[in-house]
Scaffold this motif. Sequence first.
Motif, PDB file in Angstrom:
ATOM      1  N   PRO A  43       0.795  -1.235   0.000  1.00 57.52           N
ATOM      2  CA  PRO A  43       0.000   0.000   0.000  1.00 57.52           C
ATOM      3  C   PRO A  43       0.827   1.283   0.000  1.00 57.52           C
ATOM      4  N   LYS A  44       1.954   1.287   0.701  1.00 61.63           N
ATOM      5  CA  LYS A  44       2.774   2.504   0.764  1.00 61.63           C
ATOM      6  C   LYS A  44       3.391   2.815  -0.588  1.00 61.63           C
ATOM      7  N   PHE A  45       3.796   1.776  -1.310  1.00 66.14           N
ATOM      8  CA  PHE A  45       4.369   1.963  -2.644  1.00 66.14           C
ATOM      9  C   PHE A  45       3.342   2.585  -3.588  1.00 66.14           C
ATOM     10  N   PHE A  46       2.131   2.056  -3.583  1.00 64.41           N
ATOM     11  CA  PHE A  46       1.128   2.559  -4.520  1.00 64.41           C
ATOM     12  C   PHE A  46       0.598   3.936  -4.112  1.00 64.41           C
ATOM     13  N   GLN A  47       0.554   4.225  -2.823  1.00 64.72           N
ATOM     14  CA  GLN A  47       0.193   5.577  -2.404  1.00 64.72           C
ATOM     15  C   GLN A  47       1.273   6.566  -2.815  1.00 64.72           C
ATOM     16  N   PHE A  48       2.509   6.141  -2.744  1.00 61.42           N
ATOM     17  CA  PHE A  48       3.654   6.941  -3.185  1.00 61.42           C
ATOM     18  C   PHE A  48       3.494   7.312  -4.663  1.00 61.42           C
ATOM     19  N   LEU A  49       3.131   6.337  -5.499  1.00 54.84           N
ATOM     20  CA  LEU A  49       2.943   6.592  -6.929  1.00 54.84           C
ATOM     21  C   LEU A  49       1.796   7.578  -7.159  1.00 54.84           C
ATOM     22  N   LYS A  50       0.724   7.412  -6.411  1.00 62.38           N
ATOM     23  CA  LYS A  50      -0.421   8.324  -6.554  1.00 62.38           C
ATOM     24  C   LYS A  50      -0.018   9.748  -6.171  1.00 62.38           C
ATOM     25  N   ASN A  51       0.774   9.894  -5.134  1.00 63.59           N
ATOM     26  CA  ASN A  51       1.217  11.217  -4.709  1.00 63.59           C
ATOM     27  C   ASN A  51       2.123  11.870  -5.750  1.00 63.59           C
ATOM     28  N   VAL A  52       2.991  11.071  -6.360  1.00 66.10           N
ATOM     29  CA  VAL A  52       3.860  11.588  -7.425  1.00 66.10           C
ATOM     30  C   VAL A  52       3.010  12.105  -8.576  1.00 66.10           C
ATOM     31  N   LEU A  53       2.017  11.339  -8.973  1.00 68.95           N
ATOM     32  CA  LEU A  53       1.175  11.738 -10.103  1.00 68.95           C
ATOM     33  C   LEU A  53       0.318  12.945  -9.769  1.00 68.95           C
TER      34      LEU A  53
END
Length: 240
Positions: free
Chosen positions: A111-121
Motif C-alpha cells: 500500500p505505501k508503494f502505490f500511495q507513493f505513486l499516486k502522490n507523485v502523479l
Amino acid sequence: MTSKFLQYMISSLSIRGLILSLGFIGSLALAKDTAEPTKWLSRAQEQALSDTVPTPAALNSSQDQTDLAAILQAQKSRTPEIEAECKRDETFSYKLFQSVYGDNLTPEHNPKFFQFLKNVLEVSRVVNETAKNKYQRLRPYQGHPDVVKSLFAVTGFSYPSGHSMGSFTLAVALGAVFPEKQQAFLDRAQQIAQSRVDAGVHYPSDIKEGEILGKATGAALLANDAFQADLTTVKAELQK
C-alpha cells in the motif's frame, strides 16, 4: 544511488531545465511552505516549475506547421501494432509502468508503494494543469481538423502533454525506488509519450515539453527531504 540518479537527471535536462535544477531546486529545501496542495511541494514551488514552460507555437505559425508535419507523418506510418499501443496508453495511470516494476506488486500487499505513486502523479497533475491552463493550446485534431485524424478524442488542452509529463515524473520517482531499472522506466515513459503523437492527440513539442517538465519535477522531488523520507519508507516496505 539516489544522489547519482539526481545528478543524471539534472545533466539530462535542457539549458532551461539546468537553470531550474541548479537555481530553483537548490532553494527548495530552504523554501518556507505557505501552502501545501500536494504531498511534497508548496504551491509556490509548483508554480515555479510550471513557469519554466515556454510559450507554445501559435496556430499556423512555421513552428506549428513543423509540428503538424510530424503528426501527419506519424499518422501515415500507423500500423495495427502502433494503434494498439496508443489505445493501451490512452488512459494514464501508474499501471502503464506495471510491465517494468512487476506484476508481483499489488495495492493490497504494498500500500505505501502505490500511495507513493499516486502522490507523485498528483504533483505532476497540478504542475501540468497550471501550464496547460495558462497556454490553452488546442489539440492537433482541433487545430487542424481537416487533416489530423486522431484515434480517439481527449479532454483538456494540449501543451504540455500530461501523459508525457506524468510518465517522466513517475519514471524519475520509480527509478529512485528501483535504481537497477532506471533506464527501463525512462524508455517506457518515452514510449507512452510517443503514443500520444501517434494517436494524433499531441504535437511533438507537447511531449517534448512534457518530458522536460516531468524530469524537472522529478528532480525537484528527489531534492525534497519529505520525499526522500517517504522513499525510504517505500523501499523498506518492498524489502519485507
